[in-house]
Enzyme design. Sequence first.
Site, short mmCIF file in Angstrom:
data_model
loop_
_atom_site.label_atom_id
_atom_site.label_comp_id
_atom_site.label_asym_id
_atom_site.label_seq_id
_atom_site.Cartn_x
_atom_site.Cartn_y
_atom_site.Cartn_z
CE LYS A 1 15.46 2.59 -4.74
NZ LYS A 1 15.53 1.23 -5.28
NE ARG B 1 15.65 5.06 -10.66
CZ ARG B 1 14.72 4.65 -9.79
NH1 ARG B 1 14.18 5.48 -8.95
NH2 ARG B 1 14.36 3.40 -9.78
NE ARG C 1 7.98 -4.02 -5.31
CZ ARG C 1 8.89 -3.14 -5.71
NH1 ARG C 1 9.54 -2.39 -4.85
NH2 ARG C 1 9.16 -3.02 -6.99
NE ARG D 1 6.93 -0.90 -8.66
CZ ARG D 1 8.08 -0.37 -8.27
NH1 ARG D 1 8.25 0.01 -7.01
NH2 ARG D 1 9.07 -0.22 -9.14
NE ARG E 1 12.24 -2.02 -11.79
CZ ARG E 1 11.49 -2.70 -10.92
NH1 ARG E 1 10.77 -3.73 -11.33
NH2 ARG E 1 11.44 -2.34 -9.67
P1 AP5 Z 1 11.26 -2.29 -1.65
O1 AP5 Z 1 11.53 -1.56 -0.39
O2 AP5 Z 1 9.94 -2.11 -2.29
O3 AP5 Z 1 12.45 -2.03 -2.70
P2 AP5 Z 1 12.89 -0.69 -3.46
O4 AP5 Z 1 14.35 -0.52 -3.26
O5 AP5 Z 1 12.02 0.44 -3.08
O6 AP5 Z 1 12.65 -1.18 -4.94
P3 AP5 Z 1 11.86 -0.48 -6.14
O7 AP5 Z 1 11.50 -1.59 -7.09
O8 AP5 Z 1 10.76 0.39 -5.66
O9 AP5 Z 1 12.99 0.38 -6.75
P4 AP5 Z 1 13.02 0.97 -8.14
O10 AP5 Z 1 14.16 1.88 -7.99
O11 AP5 Z 1 13.13 0.00 -9.25
O12 AP5 Z 1 11.54 1.57 -8.36
P5 AP5 Z 1 10.95 3.03 -8.27
O13 AP5 Z 1 9.55 2.93 -7.82
O14 AP5 Z 1 11.87 3.94 -7.56
O15 AP5 Z 1 11.52 -3.85 -1.36
C1 AP5 Z 1 11.24 -4.83 -2.36
C2 AP5 Z 1 10.59 -6.07 -1.71
O16 AP5 Z 1 11.57 -6.70 -0.89
C3 AP5 Z 1 9.40 -5.76 -0.78
O17 AP5 Z 1 8.43 -6.75 -0.95
C4 AP5 Z 1 9.99 -5.78 0.64
O18 AP5 Z 1 9.03 -6.23 1.59
C5 AP5 Z 1 11.14 -6.78 0.47
N1 AP5 Z 1 12.30 -6.43 1.29
C6 AP5 Z 1 12.80 -5.19 1.53
N2 AP5 Z 1 13.91 -5.27 2.31
C7 AP5 Z 1 14.11 -6.60 2.55
C8 AP5 Z 1 15.09 -7.33 3.30
N3 AP5 Z 1 16.07 -6.71 3.96
N4 AP5 Z 1 14.99 -8.69 3.32
C9 AP5 Z 1 13.96 -9.34 2.66
N5 AP5 Z 1 13.01 -8.70 1.94
C10 AP5 Z 1 13.08 -7.34 1.90
O19 AP5 Z 1 10.97 3.45 -9.81
C11 AP5 Z 1 10.13 2.82 -10.75
C12 AP5 Z 1 10.37 3.40 -12.14
O20 AP5 Z 1 10.04 4.82 -12.14
C13 AP5 Z 1 11.81 3.35 -12.64
O21 AP5 Z 1 12.11 2.13 -13.26
C14 AP5 Z 1 11.84 4.53 -13.62
O22 AP5 Z 1 11.23 4.18 -14.84
C15 AP5 Z 1 10.96 5.56 -12.93
N6 AP5 Z 1 11.71 6.49 -12.06
C16 AP5 Z 1 11.55 6.63 -10.71
N7 AP5 Z 1 12.38 7.57 -10.25
C17 AP5 Z 1 13.09 8.02 -11.31
C18 AP5 Z 1 14.11 8.99 -11.46
N8 AP5 Z 1 14.60 9.67 -10.40
N9 AP5 Z 1 14.62 9.21 -12.70
C19 AP5 Z 1 14.13 8.56 -13.77
N10 AP5 Z 1 13.17 7.62 -13.70
C20 AP5 Z 1 12.65 7.35 -12.48
MG MG Z 2 10.55 1.60 -4.08
#
Ligand code: AP5
Ligand code: MG
Length: 246
Positions: free
Chosen positions: A13, A88, A127, A161, A172
């Site tokens: 994402k 979410r 990552r 992270r 997660r």
């Molecule tokens: P990346 O693009 O970083 O993946 P992502 O989908 O953004 O994954 P996240 O871990 O950021 O998602 P998340 O939902 O757990 O975390 P968030 O920060 O939102 O890609 C990952 C890796 O893969 C990278 O190294 C990239 O280079 C590689 N990659 C990408 N595409 C690829 C491909 N096609 N092929 C190969 N490699 C690839 O949330 C963190 C925390 O915050 C949550 O756990 C929660 O506690 C809180 N939080 C955030 N938002 C909310 C909400 N709305 N409500 C409640 N809690 C929330």
């Molecule tokens: Mg992300």
Amino acid sequence: MNIVFLGPPGAGKGTQAQALAQRHGMIQLSTGEMLRSAVRAETDVGLRAKAIMEKGKLVPDAIVVDIIATRLLEPDCAGGFILDGFPRTLAQAAVLDTLLERLHKSLDAVIEIKVDDDALIDRLSGRFSCAKCGIGYHDRYRQPKTAGVCDVCGSKEFARRADDIPETLKSRLMAYYRETAPLIGYYFAQGKLRSLDGMAPIDEVQLQIERYCQALRLEQHQGHGEAGADQDPAGRAKSQPKARCI
Ligand code: AP5
Ligand code: MG
């Protein structure tokens, strides 16, 4: 365009939202990044969110809704935004609908990035990101062009992270399937869902998203006459706008 990216942790994402924002001059609104920045700054929100995020659980709806509601009011969102990590839960999605209605805005599309669970662990364990500009990398799938130097800002400092560890990933993923996956049906019913193959390499996923956005833009321009002056006949932006995050 106003777009939501939906998908499990590690689906891509953030990677795709950063690239799309850069190509189209949209704003990337990542609730995860906003919360991590609050944790670093030790604000009230950050202090409340820290332990929850470290356990891989979702931060309470009231906190994230408040953050997004405030952010969406800022003028830079008028040119289009990408919600990365929000909504979410069904409750967050319902509040978002109300908020957008009040602002006379709507979502153009919800893009679901589908990835097998096994690939997620591999992606998250490799990552890292630039500590200065935040651009994302991966040990194998997306390395900086010059080892140890950020492609975008030239910084030599990188960060990993705290929640990218196998123990946290399990909770997660559970939070995703229990609380976020129901949004797939929610947006399907609204006719806004577009599911993409996120198992393809990064550039190919980017191409799938670009084609879809071009089709969306074309539809919108057909409703409003010719392509805009800032675009070529295929609807691509003539200039390269700068990426904007949060
Ligand atoms: P990346 O693009 O970083 O993946 P992502 O989908 O953004 O994954 P996240 O871990 O950021 O998602 P998340 O939902 O757990 O975390 P968030 O920060 O939102 O890609 C990952 C890796 O893969 C990278 O190294 C990239 O280079 C590689 N990659 C990408 N595409 C690829 C491909 N096609 N092929 C190969 N490699 C690839 O949330 C963190 C925390 O915050 C949550 O756990 C929660 O506690 C809180 N939080 C955030 N938002 C909310 C909400 N709305 N409500 C409640 N809690 C929330
Ligand atoms: Mg992300």
